[in-house]
Motif scaffolding. Structure first.
Motif, PDB file in Angstrom:
ATOM      1  N   CYS A   4       1.375  -3.538   3.775  1.00 39.94           N
ATOM      2  CA  CYS A   4       0.614  -3.156   2.583  1.00 39.94           C
ATOM      3  C   CYS A   4       0.808  -1.680   2.257  1.00 39.94           C
ATOM      4  N   THR A  48       0.033   1.106   3.654  1.00 40.36           N
ATOM      5  CA  THR A  48      -1.211   1.877   3.688  1.00 40.36           C
ATOM      6  C   THR A  48      -1.060   3.127   4.548  1.00 40.36           C
ATOM      7  N   THR A  80      -4.573   1.522  -0.472  1.00 42.77           N
ATOM      8  CA  THR A  80      -3.378   1.560   0.384  1.00 42.77           C
ATOM      9  C   THR A  80      -2.840   2.982   0.509  1.00 42.77           C
ATOM     10  N   MET A 103      -7.318  -3.722   3.245  1.00 42.09           N
ATOM     11  CA  MET A 103      -5.935  -3.314   2.978  1.00 42.09           C
ATOM     12  C   MET A 103      -5.166  -4.439   2.292  1.00 42.09           C
ATOM     13  N   ARG A 148      -3.753  -4.482  -1.595  1.00 40.82           N
ATOM     14  CA  ARG A 148      -2.322  -4.590  -1.914  1.00 40.82           C
ATOM     15  C   ARG A 148      -2.044  -5.745  -2.868  1.00 40.82           C
TER      16      ARG A 148
END
Length: 445
Positions: A55, A57, A389, A412, A416
């Protein structure tokens, strides 16, 4: 409903695609050869790390540079690259290599993955995205490798340059510096700071914008979307830089010990990275509350549509501001550059913003219960970072309880795929109602 048609639902396929990548990556990270202690990560930490990487992040429960072996780091880097560009873009790349024709279903999925308004030229756009990515990441890796070679052996410098170039272009924020230091040792280094800022900005403006700028020499014009993205991004970076500079100028733990140029570079970097990148040159836990709140707002807004970043997106934010300003002026239409924004677009902006705000508030509320030993601002910061993210952390993530880790994993993942899925759902063609109810009046404000 046709079961086959129901299965071919782009949002469902994209969600399952991201989930599959996360699961495969997590399983690889549990292998003994993936970690330096030879034991592998436990499954919860592996899922957390894989979700954060896929994702794009950057929140971590273990330090990337010291916990993982070369193999483990390559797995993380692969997930960052696939997660940043989208697995459909990679599927298209392999189709190119095999000489396979892109089907209509694949084009629809590609359009959804890139959050593009039209399917026209979508395959050509995907091809250019791969070219843009390779060129930009190569240039970034080259510059960073040369700079890092003054501080470490050449082989290690090249590897660090490649890793940090890919990580930051994809707005992931993972680093190999060790001990959760990120790039704090380079706070006043103009080469590292400006190179990473450039990578983050290019990854965050969106591939549609990048493609239009590339074609400008031929068509000599850009769309309203590109104008709004560039203007909004520039304003947010400038406002963020000035704000952090003023709020941290007298802070002994951040900007005060630095020279004037160091203060400017540190402020600029934190303003840019707050737009969903996650790297940091200032210790986030040492920031003043004013700076923390400003960064929370920047994180929530995030990058631009069709980019490697998250958040509600710059165009969403600007559309809402335009709607508010039009109401204040008593105007019926929202106008940008002498073009009217459709009401449907404003409703979409409201939907995405409210959905994101609702998720952040609910997760913050639950985490104040599960992580009761931490203050509200720290928890709000961490949740917003997860939703957008971003990956910036005030130090809470490594100390999360198992429940807290699960909640952040969900945040998260939702951050995303959520806004992207919502955007697609509200743009799908709907059958008009056969009748309309009479108007009702309520008082607002």
């Amino acid at each position: 409903m046709n079961p086959k048609k129901a299965f071919f639902d782009p949002p469902k396929i994209l969600v399952l695609g991201f989930a599959s990548i996360i699961l495969i990556g997590a399983c690889l990270l549990t292998l003994p050869v993936a970690t330096t202690n030879g034991q592998g990560l436990n499954f919860l930490n592996a899922i957390f790390t894989a979700t954060s990487a896929t994702c794009v992040t950057g929140l971590v429960v273990v330090d990337t540079g010291t916990t993982f072996t070369f193999l483990g780091q390559v797995v993380i880097l692969s997930m960052i690259q696939v997660g940043g560009l989208g697995f459909m873009t990679f599927a298209t790349f392999f189709a190119f290599l095999l000489g396979k024709k892109i089907s209509l279903k694949e084009r629809i999925l590609l359009q959804e993955s890139l959050n593009n308004l039209s399917m026209e030229g979508i395959v050509r756009l995907a091809r250019r995205i791969l070219i843009f990515t390779c060129v930009i990441e190569f240039i970034g890796a080259l510059i960073l490798s040369i700079r890092f070679s003054f501080d470490m052996p050449l082989k290690k410098a090249i590897y660090f340059g490649i890793f940090h170039s890919i990580s930051n272009f994809n707005n992931a924020g993972f680093d190999l510096m060790g001990e959760f230091h990120s790039l704090t040792d380079y706070v006043d280094d103009p080469i590292v700071t400006l190179t990473v800022c450039g990578l983050i900005i290019l990854g965050g403006i969106g591939f549609i914008v990048m493609n239009e700028l590339f074609e400008y020499r031929k068509i000599k014009r850009v769309s309203l979307h590109t104008k709004i993205v560039l203007l909004t991004s520039a304003i947010l970076v400038i406002v963020g830089t000035i704000g952090i500079f003023l709020f941290e100028y007298s802070n002994d733990l951040t900007l005060k010990p630095l020279s004037l140029s160091g203060k400017i570079l540190g402020s600029l970097f934190q303003s840019v990275t707050a737009r969903t990148a996650g790297a940091n040159t200032l210790n986030i836990g040492d920031l003043t509350q004013s700076s923390s709140l400003l960064i929370i707002l920047l994180m929530f807004i995030g990058a631009s549509p069709g980019s490697t970043g998250g958040g509600i997106k710059t165009t969403t934010f600007t559309t809402l501001l335009g709607a508010v300003w039009s109401q204040i002026r008593g105007k019926e239409d929202v106008i940008f550059y002498r073009q009217r924004i459709e009401y449907e677009t404003i409703y979409k902006a409201l939907t995405v913003t409210f959905s994101g705000l609702f998720l952040v508030l609910i997760m913050t509320l639950v985490l104040t219960i599960s992580e009761h030993g931490h203050d509200f601002l720290t928890i709000l910061f961490e949740v917003t970072s997860a939703f957008a993210t971003v990956g910036l952390s005030m130090g809470l993530t490594p100390e999360l309880s198992p429940i807290g880790k699960i909640l952040i994993i969900f945040t998260m993942f939702a951050g995303r795929v959520g806004p992207l899925t919502i955007a697609f759902a509200v743009t799908m063609r709907r059958n008009p109602d056969p009748f309309r109810y009479p108007k009702g009046k309520i008082m607002i404000g």
